[in-house]
Design an enzyme around this catalytic site. Structure first.
Site, PDB file in Angstrom:
ATOM      1  N   TRP A 163      15.455 -44.579 -33.154  1.00 51.58           N
ATOM      2  CA  TRP A 163      15.718 -43.446 -32.257  1.00 51.58           C
ATOM      3  C   TRP A 163      16.603 -43.867 -31.096  1.00 51.58           C
ATOM      4  CZ3 TRP A 163      14.889 -40.009 -35.449  1.00 51.58           C
ATOM      5  CH2 TRP A 163      13.743 -39.947 -36.227  1.00 51.58           C
ATOM      6  N   ASP A 164      16.451 -45.094 -30.620  1.00 47.62           N
ATOM      7  CA  ASP A 164      17.325 -45.592 -29.560  1.00 47.62           C
ATOM      8  C   ASP A 164      18.782 -45.592 -30.011  1.00 47.62           C
ATOM      9  OD1 ASP A 164      15.572 -46.065 -27.456  1.00 47.62           O
ATOM     10  OD2 ASP A 164      15.073 -48.078 -28.120  1.00 47.62           O
ATOM     11  N   PHE A 165      19.027 -46.126 -31.191  1.00 45.15           N
ATOM     12  CA  PHE A 165      20.407 -46.241 -31.663  1.00 45.15           C
ATOM     13  C   PHE A 165      20.999 -44.874 -32.013  1.00 45.15           C
ATOM     14  CE2 PHE A 165      19.084 -50.690 -32.410  1.00 45.15           C
ATOM     15  CZ  PHE A 165      20.101 -51.314 -31.707  1.00 45.15           C
TER      16      PHE A 165
END
Length: 408
Positions: A163-165
């Site tokens: 989700w960060d990327f």
């Protein structure tokens, strides 16, 4: 790096993964990305793992091709300098809270057409991280062996902070979209991108949310099988694990031929009253019988033979590797034009680094630029962006408001 955005300058005030990723992708396309950190480094400056010299390999790779400015962001003067830098530049990426000193309103007071992208946790302002929004998404309780008891089975967290990327990539896109809008209208934009919305929104975009509501229950665990299609991990006679996928008629026909199971497939089709070449539905519904058949045949051949046969039939497959094996693999890394070995890293460690993921035929991608040392560009940026003299900058350094390179 490609120069598609070489007329664009961005201030980045961020930490951890999502926000630095947004800046990284812009920098890889040629933008001047100026990362501004607290003088001792941001929250991610010493993120595990560290080299023996104390340099974070995570920080080093998420901040390639950027410039670094180090200010005392706990002081009023240091914060004012960051706000002024953001206003003078006009483009801002940050994951600092909206109610902090770096609010859109505070910067836009001196830059009405400001474009800011702010990565948040939850849309209501609560904190979140990749692994906590992933827990809320439902995916960890969908993973794991098929035979686990539903009532007692534990969640399975993913190792990759996906989700960060994804959020970082979406924010880079959103920033460029807002800048394009400003170019046409003169209007600035405040963009808030909650990590949790990226996660639950992706669940919706994938169709999984509609599926759960339609079925009125959760999807069963599938182990390493592909949901709704034919695919799973298998093991060869010489104990090599590999993954195959057959989502098209060509992939399925090639796989059947490569494994030499035409006769067994015909018999199974007659027994089940289906044609497996008709699509995903019969292959998925009868996956257990098919898995047993393909594993039985895979267990009679060593990997080199299986690999040769599948490659000859144009199958979609890949051998499982450890990440250390992947990092040393000639196809993935060594002979891949995406990578160049870099030695000018702050860590002093030489290793492969990536160019832009986009391959643009006819354009020279250049080599991957190194990450900066913390504060390496403080003097340059304060002079060029704010017009400060060397004497004024020297006074800021002497008073510990600004810091120069931490190379030595």
């Amino acid at each position: 790096m490609y120069g598609l955005l070489n007329d664009l300058s961005i201030i980045e005030a961020s930490s951890f993964v999502a926000s630095p990723t947004a800046g990284l992708y812009c920098a890889q396309m040629g933008a001047e990305v100026i990362r501004v950190d607290h003088k001792e480094g941001g929250l991610d400056y010493d993120r595990y793992m560290l080299t023996k010299e104390g340099r974070s390999l995570s920080w080093e790779n998420l901040n390639r091709a950027k410039k670094s400015v180090a200010l005392d962001l706990r002081s009023e003067e240091g914060r004012e300098l960051l706000v002024e830098l953001s206003a003078k530049t006009g483009n801002l990426i940050t994951n600092l809270p909206e109610k902090s000193f770096l609010s859109h309103r505070a910067v836009a007071a001196n830059c009405p057409d400001l474009v800011s992208v702010r990565i948040m946790g939850w849309h209501d302002g609560r904190q979140a991280m990749d692994f906590t929004v992933n827990a809320a998404s439902g995916y960890p309780l969908m993973c794991g062996p098929e035979d686990w008891d539903e009532a007692t089975a534990p969640p399975v967290n993913q190792v990759l902070p996906a989700w960060d990327f994804i959020t970082g990539a979406y924010c880079a896109f959103a920033l460029v979209a807002a800048i394009r809008h400003r170019d046409h209208t003169g209007e600035g934009s405040e963009l808030r991108v909650p990590l949790s919305d990226v996660a639950i929104g992706t669940v919706a975009n994938s169709g999984a949310m509609a599926e759960m509501l339609y079925r009125g229950a959760d999807r069963e665990r599938l182990g390493n099988a592909i949901w709704g299609a034919f695919g799973r991990d298998f093991r060869s006679l010489d104990n090599i694990r590999f993954m195959v996928a057959a989502l098209t008629a060509k992939q399925w026909t090639g796989l059947v031929k490569a494994f030499g199971v035409e006769g067994e497939i015909a018999a199974l089709e007659q027994e089940c009253g289906v044609r497996f070449a008709d699509g995903d539905d019969p292959r998925f519904k009868h996956r257990h019988a098919l898995f047993d058949l393909f594993q039985s045949r895979a267990g009679t051949m060593d990997w080199p033979e299986l690999e040769r046969r599948m490659a000859a039939e144009g199958c979609t497959f890949e051998r499982y590797r450890t990440m250390h094996e992947a990092a040393n693999d000639p196809v993935l890394v060594g002979d891949n034009p995406l990578f160049t070995r870099t030695s000018a890293n702050p860590s002093g460690f030489e290793y492969p680094a990536t160019r832009s993921f986009a391959n643009i035929p006819g354009r020279d991608a250049g080599g991957p630029a190194p990450a900066p040392y913390l504060g390496q560009h403080t003097e340059e940026v304060l002079a060029s962006r704010l017009g400060l003299s060397s004497g004024a900058i020297g006074k800021l350094v002497d008073r510990d408001i600004a810091r120069l390179s931490d190379k030595d």
